[in-house]
Design a protein around this motif. Structure first.
Motif, short mmCIF file in Angstrom:
data_model
loop_
_atom_site.label_atom_id
_atom_site.label_comp_id
_atom_site.label_asym_id
_atom_site.label_seq_id
_atom_site.Cartn_x
_atom_site.Cartn_y
_atom_site.Cartn_z
N GLU A 180 0.89 -1.10 -0.81
CA GLU A 180 -0.01 -0.25 0.50
C GLU A 180 0.36 1.24 0.04
O GLU A 180 0.33 2.25 -0.80
N VAL A 207 2.31 2.01 -3.45
CA VAL A 207 1.02 2.25 -4.24
C VAL A 207 1.93 4.04 -4.17
O VAL A 207 1.55 5.20 -5.08
N SER A 238 -11.56 -3.45 -1.32
CA SER A 238 -11.23 -4.89 -1.40
C SER A 238 -10.96 -5.65 -1.12
O SER A 238 -11.35 -6.24 -1.77
N ALA A 277 2.67 -3.42 -7.11
CA ALA A 277 2.53 -1.82 -7.10
C ALA A 277 3.08 -1.36 -8.50
O ALA A 277 1.60 -0.46 -8.80
N VAL A 304 -4.16 4.44 -0.10
CA VAL A 304 -4.46 2.69 -0.48
C VAL A 304 -5.30 1.32 0.34
O VAL A 304 -4.40 1.51 1.66
N VAL A 325 -5.23 -2.53 -0.12
CA VAL A 325 -4.52 -3.91 -0.48
C VAL A 325 -5.12 -5.41 -0.11
O VAL A 325 -5.01 -5.30 1.39
N TYR A 329 -4.27 -10.32 -6.28
CA TYR A 329 -4.88 -8.43 -5.82
C TYR A 329 -5.22 -7.72 -6.13
O TYR A 329 -5.73 -7.39 -7.35
N LEU A 370 -7.03 -3.56 -5.16
CA LEU A 370 -6.31 -2.55 -4.56
C LEU A 370 -6.75 -1.78 -5.12
O LEU A 370 -8.02 -1.65 -6.18
N GLN A 406 -7.55 2.29 -3.91
CA GLN A 406 -7.10 3.70 -3.64
C GLN A 406 -8.68 4.66 -3.84
O GLN A 406 -8.81 4.78 -4.98
#
Length: 155
Positions: free
Chosen positions: A22, A25, A55, A102, A129, A131, A140, A142, A144
């Motif tokens: 996170e 990113v 997420s 990322a 962020v 994840v 994964y 993600l 944001q």
């Protein structure tokens, strides 16, 4: 007698690994903003918590969308977490099979006009962020979330 080598599967990421991802990113996003001569986004832990929740919901309930079928869009989800905001936006990404998730996610977002616009939106001042790693298919998820808190000065 020669030693036998066994092929090792990559290990499952720990909670610590996911928090580091996170942060990576967030760092990569701020590098993009710096290139565009924009101020960096400030990390917002409560927003990150809301992003982690989205997420996880996408992974566990098997959907991939900005709109959670039960909890609504990002504005409704931020309100649910009692996060004050004046402007908000969101980027989501899902991937598997990459050693650098990322980098792949940020490059994907930067190659998408809508996601790129969120990243380079001057009005946004804070971000978090979240994840989530789904074990069964090694994916994964993600999220944001970008915000501008109320009362924040316009940059």
């Amino acid at each position: 007698m020669p030693q036998q080598r066994t092929r090792r599967e990559p290990r499952e990421p720990s909670a610590r690994d996911l928090r580091q991802l996170e942060q990576r990113v967030h760092q990569l996003i701020n590098e993009q903003r710096k290139r565009a001569k924009l101020p960096p986004l400030t990390w917002h832990e409560r927003v990150a918590h809301a992003a982690r929740d989205h997420s996880k919901n996408m992974a566990e309930r098997n959907f991939f969308d900005h709109r959670d079928p039960r909890l609504g869009d990002v504005d409704k989800r931020l309100n649910r977490f009692r996060i004050a905001w004046r402007a908000c936006g969101e980027n989501i990404f899902v991937l598997s099979g990459y050693s650098n998730p990322a980098q792949v996610a940020v490059e994907g977002w930067m190659n998408s006009p809508g996601h790129r616009a969120n990243i380079l939106q001057r009005e946004f001042t804070h971000a978090g962020v979240g994840v989530y790693y789904r074990k069964r298919d090694k994916r994964y998820y993600l999220t944001q979330i970008f915000i501008r808190p109320p009362g924040g000065t316009k940059r």
